[in-house]
Write a protein that holds these residues in place. Structure first.
Motif, PDB file in Angstrom:
ATOM      1  N   PHE A 189     -50.553 -16.886  33.317  1.00 24.65           N
ATOM      2  CA  PHE A 189     -49.929 -16.687  33.903  1.00 24.65           C
ATOM      3  C   PHE A 189     -50.368 -15.016  34.395  1.00 24.65           C
ATOM      4  CE2 PHE A 189     -46.706 -17.142  31.004  1.00 24.65           C
ATOM      5  CZ  PHE A 189     -46.283 -15.718  30.542  1.00 24.65           C
ATOM      6  N   SER A 190     -49.588 -14.906  35.915  1.00 27.19           N
ATOM      7  CA  SER A 190     -49.791 -13.338  36.208  1.00 27.19           C
ATOM      8  C   SER A 190     -48.523 -12.727  36.761  1.00 27.19           C
ATOM      9  CB  SER A 190     -51.099 -13.073  37.342  1.00 27.19           C
ATOM     10  OG  SER A 190     -50.253 -12.198  38.239  1.00 27.19           O
ATOM     11  N   CYS A 191     -47.851 -12.304  36.082  1.00 23.55           N
ATOM     12  CA  CYS A 191     -46.142 -11.598  36.742  1.00 23.55           C
ATOM     13  C   CYS A 191     -46.180  -9.918  37.414  1.00 23.55           C
ATOM     14  CB  CYS A 191     -44.681 -11.340  35.076  1.00 23.55           C
ATOM     15  SG  CYS A 191     -44.331 -13.200  35.359  1.00 23.55           S
ATOM     16  N   ASN A 192     -47.743  -9.417  36.872  1.00 24.15           N
ATOM     17  CA  ASN A 192     -48.607  -8.454  37.957  1.00 24.15           C
ATOM     18  C   ASN A 192     -49.040  -8.000  38.165  1.00 24.15           C
ATOM     19  OD1 ASN A 192     -45.752  -6.791  36.772  1.00 24.15           O
ATOM     20  ND2 ASN A 192     -46.510  -7.536  35.023  1.00 24.15           N
ATOM     21  N   VAL A 193     -49.404  -7.919  39.643  1.00 29.83           N
ATOM     22  CA  VAL A 193     -50.471  -7.848  40.019  1.00 29.83           C
ATOM     23  C   VAL A 193     -51.725  -6.974  39.590  1.00 29.83           C
ATOM     24  CG1 VAL A 193     -52.036  -6.163  42.429  1.00 29.83           C
ATOM     25  CG2 VAL A 193     -49.912  -7.687  42.395  1.00 29.83           C
ATOM     26  N   LEU A 194     -52.887  -7.668  39.102  1.00 29.79           N
ATOM     27  CA  LEU A 194     -54.312  -7.263  38.276  1.00 29.79           C
ATOM     28  C   LEU A 194     -53.664  -7.584  37.014  1.00 29.79           C
ATOM     29  CD1 LEU A 194     -55.877  -3.969  40.197  1.00 29.79           C
ATOM     30  CD2 LEU A 194     -55.712  -6.884  40.846  1.00 29.79           C
ATOM     31  N   GLU A 195     -52.472  -8.062  36.573  1.00 28.03           N
ATOM     32  CA  GLU A 195     -52.183  -8.222  34.905  1.00 28.03           C
ATOM     33  C   GLU A 195     -52.349  -9.711  34.968  1.00 28.03           C
ATOM     34  OE1 GLU A 195     -49.310  -5.927  33.861  1.00 28.03           O
ATOM     35  OE2 GLU A 195     -50.479  -4.104  34.112  1.00 28.03           O
ATOM     36  N   TRP A 196     -52.804 -10.133  33.796  1.00 30.22           N
ATOM     37  CA  TRP A 196     -52.470 -11.715  33.273  1.00 30.22           C
ATOM     38  C   TRP A 196     -52.377 -11.666  31.848  1.00 30.22           C
ATOM     39  CZ3 TRP A 196     -53.128 -16.806  35.920  1.00 30.22           C
ATOM     40  CH2 TRP A 196     -53.995 -15.924  37.016  1.00 30.22           C
ATOM     41  N   GLU A 197     -50.943 -13.145  31.506  1.00 31.45           N
ATOM     42  CA  GLU A 197     -50.889 -12.649  30.255  1.00 31.45           C
ATOM     43  C   GLU A 197     -51.562 -14.239  30.446  1.00 31.45           C
ATOM     44  OE1 GLU A 197     -49.404 -11.261  28.494  1.00 31.45           O
ATOM     45  OE2 GLU A 197     -49.013  -8.919  29.327  1.00 31.45           O
ATOM     46  N   ALA A 198     -51.341 -15.009  28.384  1.00 29.17           N
ATOM     47  CA  ALA A 198     -51.773 -16.130  28.191  1.00 29.17           C
ATOM     48  C   ALA A 198     -50.609 -16.312  27.060  1.00 29.17           C
ATOM     49  CB  ALA A 198     -53.133 -16.307  27.536  1.00 29.17           C
TER      50      ALA A 198
ATOM     51  N   GLY B  14     -35.927  -3.708  34.132  1.00 30.07           N
ATOM     52  CA  GLY B  14     -36.915  -4.830  34.150  1.00 30.07           C
ATOM     53  C   GLY B  14     -36.614  -6.222  34.034  1.00 30.07           C
ATOM     54  N   GLY B  15     -38.231  -7.325  33.320  1.00 31.08           N
ATOM     55  CA  GLY B  15     -37.918  -8.779  34.119  1.00 31.08           C
ATOM     56  C   GLY B  15     -38.242  -9.720  32.415  1.00 31.08           C
ATOM     57  N   MET B  16     -37.908 -10.813  32.796  1.00 34.20           N
ATOM     58  CA  MET B  16     -37.891 -11.530  31.235  1.00 34.20           C
ATOM     59  C   MET B  16     -38.812 -12.543  32.105  1.00 34.20           C
ATOM     60  SD  MET B  16     -37.859 -12.657  28.357  1.00 34.20           S
ATOM     61  CE  MET B  16     -36.502 -11.510  27.473  1.00 34.20           C
ATOM     62  N   ILE B  17     -40.017 -13.182  31.508  1.00 39.08           N
ATOM     63  CA  ILE B  17     -40.349 -14.795  31.421  1.00 39.08           C
ATOM     64  C   ILE B  17     -40.498 -15.371  30.429  1.00 39.08           C
ATOM     65  CG2 ILE B  17     -42.671 -14.727  30.998  1.00 39.08           C
ATOM     66  CD1 ILE B  17     -41.733 -15.240  34.568  1.00 39.08           C
TER      67      ILE B  17
ATOM     68  N   PRO C 235     -33.177 -38.598  30.978  1.00 36.68           N
ATOM     69  CA  PRO C 235     -33.048 -36.819  32.360  1.00 36.68           C
ATOM     70  C   PRO C 235     -33.262 -36.253  31.120  1.00 36.68           C
ATOM     71  CG  PRO C 235     -30.724 -37.650  31.482  1.00 36.68           C
ATOM     72  CD  PRO C 235     -31.664 -39.080  30.994  1.00 36.68           C
ATOM     73  N   PRO C 236     -34.051 -35.270  32.133  1.00 36.04           N
ATOM     74  CA  PRO C 236     -35.683 -34.540  31.330  1.00 36.04           C
ATOM     75  C   PRO C 236     -34.253 -33.546  30.586  1.00 36.04           C
ATOM     76  CG  PRO C 236     -35.002 -33.700  33.640  1.00 36.04           C
ATOM     77  CD  PRO C 236     -34.670 -34.891  33.243  1.00 36.04           C
ATOM     78  N   GLU C 237     -34.825 -33.126  29.452  1.00 38.17           N
ATOM     79  CA  GLU C 237     -34.477 -32.326  28.357  1.00 38.17           C
ATOM     80  C   GLU C 237     -35.238 -30.753  27.787  1.00 38.17           C
ATOM     81  OE1 GLU C 237     -32.999 -34.417  24.574  1.00 38.17           O
ATOM     82  OE2 GLU C 237     -32.025 -35.623  26.129  1.00 38.17           O
ATOM     83  N   TRP C 238     -34.654 -29.640  28.680  1.00 34.54           N
ATOM     84  CA  TRP C 238     -35.379 -28.454  28.367  1.00 34.54           C
ATOM     85  C   TRP C 238     -35.082 -28.384  27.183  1.00 34.54           C
ATOM     86  CZ3 TRP C 238     -39.632 -29.266  32.216  1.00 34.54           C
ATOM     87  CH2 TRP C 238     -39.192 -30.065  33.609  1.00 34.54           C
ATOM     88  N   ASN C 239     -37.056 -27.201  27.084  1.00 34.35           N
ATOM     89  CA  ASN C 239     -36.100 -26.395  25.907  1.00 34.35           C
ATOM     90  C   ASN C 239     -37.165 -25.476  26.169  1.00 34.35           C
ATOM     91  OD1 ASN C 239     -35.289 -28.640  23.561  1.00 34.35           O
ATOM     92  ND2 ASN C 239     -37.114 -29.378  23.716  1.00 34.35           N
ATOM     93  N   MET C 240     -36.511 -24.572  25.667  1.00 38.87           N
ATOM     94  CA  MET C 240     -37.259 -23.183  26.164  1.00 38.87           C
ATOM     95  C   MET C 240     -37.634 -22.864  25.285  1.00 38.87           C
ATOM     96  SD  MET C 240     -36.064 -19.273  27.162  1.00 38.87           S
ATOM     97  CE  MET C 240     -35.582 -18.083  25.572  1.00 38.87           C
ATOM     98  N   ILE C 241     -39.155 -22.863  24.927  1.00 40.91           N
ATOM     99  CA  ILE C 241     -40.741 -22.312  23.971  1.00 40.91           C
ATOM    100  C   ILE C 241     -40.859 -21.552  23.755  1.00 40.91           C
ATOM    101  CG2 ILE C 241     -41.052 -25.072  24.038  1.00 40.91           C
ATOM    102  CD1 ILE C 241     -43.617 -23.696  25.792  1.00 40.91           C
ATOM    103  N   ALA C 242     -40.914 -20.193  25.117  1.00 40.13           N
ATOM    104  CA  ALA C 242     -40.828 -19.024  24.504  1.00 40.13           C
ATOM    105  C   ALA C 242     -40.912 -18.346  25.754  1.00 40.13           C
ATOM    106  CB  ALA C 242     -43.499 -19.039  24.538  1.00 40.13           C
TER     107      ALA C 242
ATOM    108  N   GLY D 279     -42.151  -9.446  33.157  1.00 37.70           N
ATOM    109  CA  GLY D 279     -41.945  -9.195  34.935  1.00 37.70           C
ATOM    110  C   GLY D 279     -40.882 -10.503  35.622  1.00 37.70           C
ATOM    111  N   SER D 280     -40.417 -10.807  36.059  1.00 39.09           N
ATOM    112  CA  SER D 280     -39.206 -12.653  35.946  1.00 39.09           C
ATOM    113  C   SER D 280     -39.931 -12.685  37.029  1.00 39.09           C
ATOM    114  CB  SER D 280     -37.702 -12.008  36.381  1.00 39.09           C
ATOM    115  OG  SER D 280     -37.837 -10.711  37.729  1.00 39.09           O
ATOM    116  N   PHE D 281     -41.178 -12.648  38.737  1.00 41.56           N
ATOM    117  CA  PHE D 281     -41.887 -13.710  39.480  1.00 41.56           C
ATOM    118  C   PHE D 281     -43.107 -13.360  39.207  1.00 41.56           C
ATOM    119  CE2 PHE D 281     -43.580 -14.266  43.403  1.00 41.56           C
ATOM    120  CZ  PHE D 281     -42.613 -14.387  44.428  1.00 41.56           C
ATOM    121  N   VAL D 282     -43.853 -15.402  38.508  1.00 43.45           N
ATOM    122  CA  VAL D 282     -44.753 -15.505  38.715  1.00 43.45           C
ATOM    123  C   VAL D 282     -45.550 -15.672  39.868  1.00 43.45           C
ATOM    124  CG1 VAL D 282     -45.916 -17.294  37.334  1.00 43.45           C
ATOM    125  CG2 VAL D 282     -43.839 -17.658  37.143  1.00 43.45           C
TER     126      VAL D 282
END
Length: 416
Positions: free
Chosen positions: A133-142, A379-382, A393-400, A405-408
């Protein structure tokens, strides 16, 4: 063949920072196998498999002796077990380890950088899904959910027009494709996990943006969108990442932009979108790859997107279609029999969006993933939230989570 199947990786590791990697452990186990045990196993195969087992053993023997022309340095890879068994074990290593394995010798390097291992993994239905995913222009994280590892991709080549234009992304085979615009034309940038680098991708027969897309193994379909003049398209194309070629498909029944695409039950579906700047489409279309025909499905995207919102947020897990409705932040499941949507429960509370923009909803293997940032100042957090669909019902877990940045802007899941 192996007594304890120690080379098979079929689950996420329990800790992200284990001192001993799966590769080291596997190698230790394999080198502990004596030639006597290997011969005994081969004899059992001969008794059970007849001619095919004999051919396999003959092939291994030829490989060990360099009879196929391979250099002695690369003939056996893991010498005590021979070429075929070495390949069989490498297929089951986590692809997180492939970079380290490629540095061992030119045989490993050639296998991994040439993409042959990934083709064999696909044939053997061995798949690991990574999130890009990319949260900053021209930058990608995996993110590798199996090992809990973050990776930063090389920065995309700078291009002023490309930076400012709408972009779509798609992962297919071992490639990440990013589609954008220059001044008067469309361009495609291609990231390869084999070389860890960006290059110019092959342009479509009918370049477009704002399309719906999905991939299945080494193939992907792109449908609808708009051309360089803003005309809404009803055309579609199929891309093969192994040959890097585009094939024009039959046209859809309706032109549409801002739509989404998924593969389900070995068919491609385009869902929702806009027929004009004001007309929201509630129908979907199904493309049968064997018959080469499109079929309208009424009300398939009813309530999933609006005129000013993002394309429908949809994902498929185990051939079941799910949608994240950003208007009410609910998770829904598509009832194929009754052709209607069933509300399952809420999406994770913390990720926010602007009419669906900035929020990603994807399938990652057997999990549904919601990627987004919480409302915060400075700052920003994803955050990556996951749920394995089951009853209730769904039970969501934060895995990471990660400060980036906070906008995908773009997101894709690569399975290989």
């Amino acid at each position: 063949m192996f007594e304890d199947q120690s080379c098979v990786i079929s689950r996420p590791l329990t800790k992200s920072c284990e001192k001993e990697s799966g590769w080291v452990y596997m190698t230790y186990k394999l080198l502990d196998i004596s030639n006597g045990k290997q011969q005994e196993a081969s004899s059992r195969h001969d008794e059970q498999g007849g001619d095919s087992a004999k051919k396999r053993r003959k092939s291994l023997k030829a490989s060990d002796q360099g009879g196929d022309g391979r250099d002695s340095d690369t003939t056996s890879l893991i010498h005590p077990i021979g070429w075929d068994n070495s390949i069989n074990c490498l297929l089951r290593c986590s692809r997180s380890d492939y970079g380290a394995i490629a540095s061992l010798n030119k045989g490993f390097r050639s296998l991994i950088r040439g993409g042959e291992l990934y083709k064999l993994r696909r044939l053997n239905k061995i798949v690991e899904h990574w999130i890009y995913f990319s949260c900053n222009v021209l930058e990608w994280e995996a993110y590798d959910p199996y090992r809990g590892r973050w990776m930063t991709l090389p920065r995309m080549p700078p291009n002023e027009c490309f930076m400012c234009s709408d972009k779509e992304s798609l992962a297919v085979g071992t490639e990440l494709l990013v589609f954008g615009k220059e001044v008067t034309s469309h361009i495609v940038l291609r990231y390869s996990i084999l070389t860890n680098s960006w290059s110019a991708g092959v342009k479509m027969n009918s370049p477009r943006c704002l399309f719906g897309s999905a991939s299945l193994a080494e193939k992907a379909i792109l449908a609808g969108g708009t051309d360089a003049h803003g005309t809404i398209l009803d055309s579609a194309e199929l891309y093969n990442s192994e040959t890097q070629t585009w094939v024009t498909l039959p046209n859809m029944n309706r032109p549409r932009k801002m739509c989404s695409g998924v593969f389900m039950d070995e068919k491609f579906y385009v869902i929702g979108g806009m027929a004009s700047n004001t007309e929201v489409l509630t129908c979907g279309e199904e493309y049968d790859l064997d018959k080469g025909v499109w079929k309208i499905i009424p009300n398939m995207s009813s309530g999933l997107n609006g005129a000013s919102g993002a394309p429908p947020l949809v994902a498929v897990v185990n051939n079941e279609l799910y949608a994240a409705t950003y208007a009410d932040m609910m998770l829904r499941k598509y009832d194929k029999k009754n052709k209607s949507w069933i509300t399952l429960g809420s999406l994770p509370e913390r990720p926010v969006s602007m009419n669906g923009w900035g929020l990603a909803f994807r399938a990652c293997g057997e999990q549904l993933i919601v990627i987004g940032g919480p409302r915060a100042t400075g700052g920003g957090m994803i955050e990556l939230n996951a749920w394995i669909p089951k009853d209730g019902p769904p039970e969501w877990n934060m895995i990471a989570s990660k400060h980036c940045g906070s906008f995908v802007y773009n997101c894709a899941v690569m399975g290989c």
